[in-house]
Design an enzyme around this catalytic site. Structure first.
Site, short mmCIF file in Angstrom:
data_model
loop_
_atom_site.label_atom_id
_atom_site.label_comp_id
_atom_site.label_asym_id
_atom_site.label_seq_id
_atom_site.Cartn_x
_atom_site.Cartn_y
_atom_site.Cartn_z
N LYS A 1 8.65 -9.19 -1.97
CA LYS A 1 8.47 -10.65 -1.96
C LYS A 1 7.12 -11.06 -2.56
O LYS A 1 6.88 -12.24 -2.80
CB LYS A 1 8.57 -11.12 -0.51
N LYS B 289 8.21 -3.85 15.09
CA LYS B 289 8.59 -2.57 14.48
C LYS B 289 9.52 -1.81 15.44
O LYS B 289 10.51 -1.21 15.03
CB LYS B 289 7.36 -1.72 14.14
N THR C 27 6.35 3.20 12.52
CA THR C 27 4.97 3.51 12.89
C THR C 27 4.90 4.19 14.25
O THR C 27 5.77 3.98 15.10
CB THR C 27 4.16 2.20 12.92
N ASP C 28 3.82 4.94 14.46
CA ASP C 28 3.59 5.54 15.78
C ASP C 28 3.25 4.49 16.84
O ASP C 28 3.29 4.76 18.04
CB ASP C 28 2.48 6.61 15.72
N GLU C 29 2.92 3.27 16.39
CA GLU C 29 2.51 2.23 17.34
C GLU C 29 3.64 1.80 18.26
O GLU C 29 3.40 1.14 19.28
CB GLU C 29 1.95 1.01 16.60
N ASP D 90 -13.67 -7.43 20.17
CA ASP D 90 -12.56 -6.47 20.16
C ASP D 90 -11.24 -7.19 19.87
O ASP D 90 -11.11 -8.40 20.10
CB ASP D 90 -12.46 -5.76 21.53
N PHE E 209 0.82 -1.22 0.00
CA PHE E 209 0.00 0.00 0.00
C PHE E 209 0.86 1.28 0.00
O PHE E 209 0.88 2.03 -0.99
CB PHE E 209 -0.94 -0.06 1.22
N TYR F 130 2.98 -7.09 16.32
CA TYR F 130 3.39 -6.22 15.20
C TYR F 130 4.22 -5.04 15.69
O TYR F 130 5.35 -4.82 15.24
CB TYR F 130 2.15 -5.72 14.44
P1 NAD Z 1 1.47 -3.62 3.26
O1 NAD Z 1 1.20 -4.82 4.11
O2 NAD Z 1 0.38 -3.06 2.44
O3 NAD Z 1 2.69 -3.91 2.29
C1 NAD Z 1 3.85 -4.60 2.70
C2 NAD Z 1 4.66 -4.94 1.45
O4 NAD Z 1 5.88 -5.57 1.89
C3 NAD Z 1 3.97 -5.92 0.50
O5 NAD Z 1 4.14 -5.50 -0.83
C4 NAD Z 1 4.69 -7.25 0.76
O6 NAD Z 1 4.69 -8.11 -0.36
C5 NAD Z 1 6.08 -6.75 1.10
N1 NAD Z 1 6.84 -7.72 1.93
C6 NAD Z 1 6.42 -8.34 3.05
N2 NAD Z 1 7.37 -9.15 3.52
C7 NAD Z 1 8.44 -9.02 2.69
C8 NAD Z 1 9.74 -9.60 2.66
N3 NAD Z 1 10.15 -10.48 3.59
N4 NAD Z 1 10.58 -9.24 1.65
C9 NAD Z 1 10.19 -8.35 0.69
N5 NAD Z 1 8.97 -7.79 0.68
C10 NAD Z 1 8.10 -8.11 1.67
O7 NAD Z 1 2.05 -2.54 4.29
P2 NAD Z 1 1.80 -0.95 4.35
O8 NAD Z 1 0.55 -0.68 5.09
O9 NAD Z 1 2.00 -0.39 3.01
O10 NAD Z 1 3.02 -0.51 5.29
C11 NAD Z 1 4.30 -0.23 4.73
C12 NAD Z 1 5.24 0.19 5.84
O11 NAD Z 1 4.74 1.35 6.48
C13 NAD Z 1 5.42 -0.86 6.94
O12 NAD Z 1 6.77 -0.86 7.34
C14 NAD Z 1 4.53 -0.36 8.07
O13 NAD Z 1 5.00 -0.78 9.32
C15 NAD Z 1 4.66 1.13 7.89
N6 NAD Z 1 3.53 1.95 8.37
C16 NAD Z 1 2.25 1.66 7.95
C17 NAD Z 1 1.20 2.48 8.35
C18 NAD Z 1 -0.23 2.21 7.88
O14 NAD Z 1 -1.13 2.95 8.25
N7 NAD Z 1 -0.49 1.21 7.05
C19 NAD Z 1 1.45 3.56 9.19
C20 NAD Z 1 2.76 3.83 9.60
C21 NAD Z 1 3.79 3.01 9.18
O1 TDX Z 2 -12.76 -4.38 10.82
C1 TDX Z 2 -12.17 -3.62 11.59
N1 TDX Z 2 -12.88 -2.95 12.54
C2 TDX Z 2 -12.31 -2.09 13.43
O2 TDX Z 2 -13.00 -1.52 14.28
C3 TDX Z 2 -10.74 -3.38 11.49
C4 TDX Z 2 -9.92 -4.09 10.45
C5 TDX Z 2 -10.17 -2.49 12.37
N2 TDX Z 2 -10.93 -1.86 13.31
C6 TDX Z 2 -10.28 -0.85 14.21
C7 TDX Z 2 -8.99 -1.28 14.87
C8 TDX Z 2 -8.23 0.03 14.96
O3 TDX Z 2 -8.64 0.75 16.13
O4 TDX Z 2 -9.93 0.24 13.35
C9 TDX Z 2 -8.68 0.82 13.74
C10 TDX Z 2 -7.70 0.73 12.57
O5 TDX Z 2 -7.38 -0.63 12.38
P1 TDX Z 2 -6.28 -1.12 11.30
O6 TDX Z 2 -6.68 -0.65 9.96
O7 TDX Z 2 -6.06 -2.57 11.51
O8 TDX Z 2 -5.03 -0.25 11.73
P2 TDX Z 2 -4.13 -0.15 13.07
O9 TDX Z 2 -4.21 -1.39 13.88
O10 TDX Z 2 -4.47 1.15 13.71
O11 TDX Z 2 -2.64 -0.09 12.42
C11 TDX Z 2 -2.41 0.67 11.22
O12 TDX Z 2 -1.77 1.90 11.51
C12 TDX Z 2 -0.44 1.83 11.96
C13 TDX Z 2 -1.58 -0.13 10.23
O13 TDX Z 2 -2.21 -1.36 9.96
C14 TDX Z 2 -0.18 -0.36 10.76
O14 TDX Z 2 0.61 -1.00 9.78
C15 TDX Z 2 0.43 0.99 11.09
O15 TDX Z 2 1.68 0.79 11.70
#
Ligand code: NAD
Ligand code: TDX
Length: 339
Positions: free
Chosen positions: A41, A159, A128-130, A277, A18, A155
């Site tokens: 990957k 991180k 991540t902020d987590e 939850d 993403f 997770y």
């Molecule tokens: P995602 O799960 O959508 O994508 C992860 C990608 O990494 C995929 O394309 C997957 O194929 C690839 N991947 C996984 N394992 C691999 C490996 N061993 N070798 C090579 N490629 C591999 O994740 P995302 O939501 O796009 O998050 C991307 C980064 O941003 C992560 O490091 C996540 O911790 C960080 N992040 C995400 C959010 C969020 O809201 N989604 C917020 C803050 C930080």
């Molecule tokens: O079906 C759902 N219903 C629901 O209430 C899902 C999938 C989630 N939730 C809640 C859980 C969280 O409070 O919504 C909030 C957001 O959930 P996620 O999309 O799973 O995100 P979160 O756990 O907050 O983590 C995301 O932000 C930080 C990303 O997945 C992480 O990769 C990033 O580091």
């Protein structure tokens, strides 16, 4: 001292996921002299469609694992920088099975740092902020770069571990590294397992959205395009060894976001199911990004959350061919977990 770094040839790990794929689009559009090698990957979360159609002379996809040291030895030389997005990224999956999170998030980061050390390549670590744990709903505080690490989930603990490796490799081995910790992203190409796409595609699919717990958990939403511009700013202007928090002042509780989605999609705002939850569910995240804004001059542009949400709903509505293949298996997994 601030660096004026002008990379020409970068590796983006996880560039078919993403946020990584949105960053690749951003670089191709905004920085014409830069070539991107995507290392991915292609796990369940990686989709080459996310970067399809980008010019072949600007973007090359290498399908491989960041844990594969021999592969890194082959592809890293000749690149100026690695921007590391690849991760196992979903909290619920980490609760069901933490093992791949340890491997990709911790061991994978270790292998990339070793490659950067060996070939003297600049490294930016996307985190991540987590890692800071959570805040109480009534706490006026927000996370800053000084907040102690207190991760809650498998997770976020992996991180946090990877962030600490980066700090150590910078201090001990002089790896030219920066770290960013960003809040919750939304926008196109987000996997249907995540909160906003899951609810939008449930509604498009004739299913009811699913809300965890009491729905009062707060997330600090940022459009993924703003995350990309922030990462580019830190890569090119950031001070080596520093951490920057990325956020766009987008705090909202889950119930409000869900009701907004239902309303925009023409449904009754109460037309959803309360479900079990998430164990250990973090209550609230909130980012103070003033260091990044003050020191590097970055600011978010997509600050109208309502507009961004409407655009995201439109994107999923128009791209059923993109999300449909992943939807059935994702919902089957949630059903088995009572979610
Ligand atoms: P995602 O799960 O959508 O994508 C992860 C990608 O990494 C995929 O394309 C997957 O194929 C690839 N991947 C996984 N394992 C691999 C490996 N061993 N070798 C090579 N490629 C591999 O994740 P995302 O939501 O796009 O998050 C991307 C980064 O941003 C992560 O490091 C996540 O911790 C960080 N992040 C995400 C959010 C969020 O809201 N989604 C917020 C803050 C930080
Ligand atoms: O079906 C759902 N219903 C629901 O209430 C899902 C999938 C989630 N939730 C809640 C859980 C969280 O409070 O919504 C909030 C957001 O959930 P996620 O999309 O799973 O995100 P979160 O756990 O907050 O983590 C995301 O932000 C930080 C990303 O997945 C992480 O990769 C990033 O580091």
């Amino acid at each position: 001292m601030s660096q004026d770094f002008e990379p020409k040839n970068i590796i983006v790990t996880g560039g078919c996921g993403f946020i990584g794929s949105n960053f690749v689009h951003h670089v191709v559009r905004e920085h014409p002299g830069v070539h991107v090698t995507v290392l991915d990957k292609l796990t369940y979360a990686g989709n080459p469609e996310n970067i399809a159609g980008l010019p072949e002379d600007r973007v090359e996809l290498v399908v491989g694992d960041i844990c594969d040291a021999e592969l890194l030895e082959r592809i890293v030389p000749g690149h100026d920088a690695i921007v590391h997005y690849a991760a196992e990224s979903h909290n619920d999956n980490s609760i069901a099975n933490p093992e791949p999170f340890l491997r990709t998030n911790v061991e994978g980061t270790y292998q990339l740092l070793e490659a950067c050390r060996k070939f003297d390549v600049r490294y930016h670590h996307v985190s991540t902020d987590e890692v800071y744990g959570d805040l109480a709903l009534d706490d006026p505080a927000r996370f800053t770069e000084e907040t102690p690490y207190r991760p809650s989930s498998p997770y976020s603990s992996t991180k946090a571990s990877s962030d600490l490796l980066v700090r150590a490799w910078h201090r001990t081995f002089g790896v030219r590294a920066t770290i960013s910790n960003c809040s919750n992203n939304y926008g196109p190409y987000q996997h249907v397992e995540k909160f906003i796409p899951r609810q939008i595609t449930n509604i498009l699919d004739g299913q009811r959205p699913k809300l965890y717990g009491d729905g009062k958990n707060v997330r600090d939403w940022i459009h993924t395009e703003d995350h990309s511009s922030a990462v580019w700013t830190i890569l090119t202007k950031g001070v080596l060894g520093e951490t920057y928090l990325i956020g766009a002042d987008g705090e909202r509780d889950n119930l409000t976001v869900l009701r907004d989605i239902l309303t925009v999609m023409g449904k009754d705002p109460d037309d959803f199911d309360w479900v079990r939850d998430r164990p250990g569910h973090d209550r609230r995240y909130a980012i103070d990004s003033s260091k990044l804004r003050r020191e590097l001059g970055w600011k978010p542009v997509h600050t109208d959350f309502q507009k961004g949400l409407e655009q995201t709903i439109a994107w999923y509505t128009e791209h059923e061919d993109w999300w449909r293949p992943a939807k059935g298996a994702t919902e089957a997994k949630y059903r088995a977990q009572g979610q």
